[in-house]
Design a protein around this motif. Structure first.
Motif, PDB file in Angstrom:
ATOM      1  N   ARG A  59      85.708 128.216  64.581  1.00 50.63           N
ATOM      2  CA  ARG A  59      85.404 127.507  63.330  1.00 50.63           C
ATOM      3  C   ARG A  59      85.153 126.024  63.518  1.00 50.63           C
ATOM      4  O   ARG A  59      84.339 125.439  62.846  1.00 50.63           O
ATOM      5  CB  ARG A  59      86.546 127.691  62.340  1.00 50.63           C
ATOM      6  N   TYR A  72      98.337 120.951  52.189  1.00 47.83           N
ATOM      7  CA  TYR A  72      98.086 121.792  51.029  1.00 47.83           C
ATOM      8  C   TYR A  72      99.364 121.892  50.206  1.00 47.83           C
ATOM      9  O   TYR A  72     100.463 121.795  50.735  1.00 47.83           O
ATOM     10  CB  TYR A  72      97.632 123.194  51.444  1.00 47.83           C
ATOM     11  N   PRO A 115      91.519 124.948  49.555  1.00 50.98           N
ATOM     12  CA  PRO A 115      90.212 124.544  49.026  1.00 50.98           C
ATOM     13  C   PRO A 115      89.225 125.709  49.063  1.00 50.98           C
ATOM     14  O   PRO A 115      89.477 126.752  49.659  1.00 50.98           O
ATOM     15  CB  PRO A 115      89.784 123.416  49.972  1.00 50.98           C
ATOM     16  N   SER A 116      88.083 125.519  48.439  1.00 49.36           N
ATOM     17  CA  SER A 116      87.090 126.592  48.340  1.00 49.36           C
ATOM     18  C   SER A 116      86.480 126.950  49.693  1.00 49.36           C
ATOM     19  O   SER A 116      85.976 128.057  49.866  1.00 49.36           O
ATOM     20  CB  SER A 116      85.989 126.186  47.365  1.00 49.36           C
ATOM     21  N   GLU A 117      86.515 126.042  50.686  1.00 51.33           N
ATOM     22  CA  GLU A 117      85.981 126.356  52.023  1.00 51.33           C
ATOM     23  C   GLU A 117      86.785 127.459  52.690  1.00 51.33           C
ATOM     24  O   GLU A 117      86.288 128.169  53.551  1.00 51.33           O
ATOM     25  CB  GLU A 117      85.990 125.123  52.932  1.00 51.33           C
ATOM     26  N   LEU A 118      88.056 127.597  52.329  1.00 51.45           N
ATOM     27  CA  LEU A 118      88.923 128.612  52.921  1.00 51.45           C
ATOM     28  C   LEU A 118      89.148 129.772  51.953  1.00 51.45           C
ATOM     29  O   LEU A 118      90.224 130.359  51.910  1.00 51.45           O
ATOM     30  CB  LEU A 118      90.268 127.986  53.307  1.00 51.45           C
ATOM     31  N   SER A 155      88.008 132.733  52.069  1.00 50.87           N
ATOM     32  CA  SER A 155      88.141 134.030  52.727  1.00 50.87           C
ATOM     33  C   SER A 155      89.528 134.244  53.345  1.00 50.87           C
ATOM     34  O   SER A 155      89.835 135.323  53.825  1.00 50.87           O
ATOM     35  CB  SER A 155      87.086 134.174  53.822  1.00 50.87           C
TER      36      SER A 155
END
Length: 133
Positions: free
Chosen positions: A37, A52, A68-71, A73
């Motif tokens: 990543r 967080y 956050p929205s990047e994580l 998944s």
């Protein structure tokens, strides 16, 4: 006999991790996932992400995090062994306005005085080392 002696010494430095709702924590990530990543490998790889906020405790050994929205998944619930407490002190944050830091976050250092000079001889080279104040 040896088992009892080892057992008596085993838990002295161990402390239980306790997190409350609203605490900030860092999330420990696997080294193998870091390479995929974030592209860094080895000693310079990222070990923790965050901080967080803990939304709620799930049982005695798990916490749900606000990611956050990047994580998106990634699961939101983590074991406490995957978390590291974020100790943030607002007074320890140094403002960068008065330090002379440029926009690219570099700092220009100005040498004041040469303290020491040394010449190291290698096989067929001479390397000069200078100690600057």
């Amino acid at each position: 006999m040896a088992y009892r002696r080892q057992k008596s010494h085993a838990g002295h430095l161990r402390r239980d991790l306790e997190f409350k709702q609203g605490n900030k924590v860092y999330l420990k990530i696997s080294p193998m996932k870091v390479v995929g990543r974030f592209g860094k490998e080895g000693m310079l790889s990222t070990r923790y992400l965050g901080p967080y906020e803990i939304l709620q405790r799930v049982g005695t050994v798990a916490c749900e995090l606000k990611l956050p929205s990047e994580l998106a998944s990634v699961r939101l619930i983590f074991h406490v062994s995957m978390l590291k407490k974020c100790i943030s002190d607002p007074e320890s944050i140094v403002p960068i306005e008065g330090l002379g830091v440029k926009d690219n976050l570099s700092l220009e250092e100005v040498p004041v005085q040469i303290i020491d000079r040394q010449v190291n001889k290698l096989m067929n080279k001479e390397v000069v080392s200078v100690k600057v104040l």
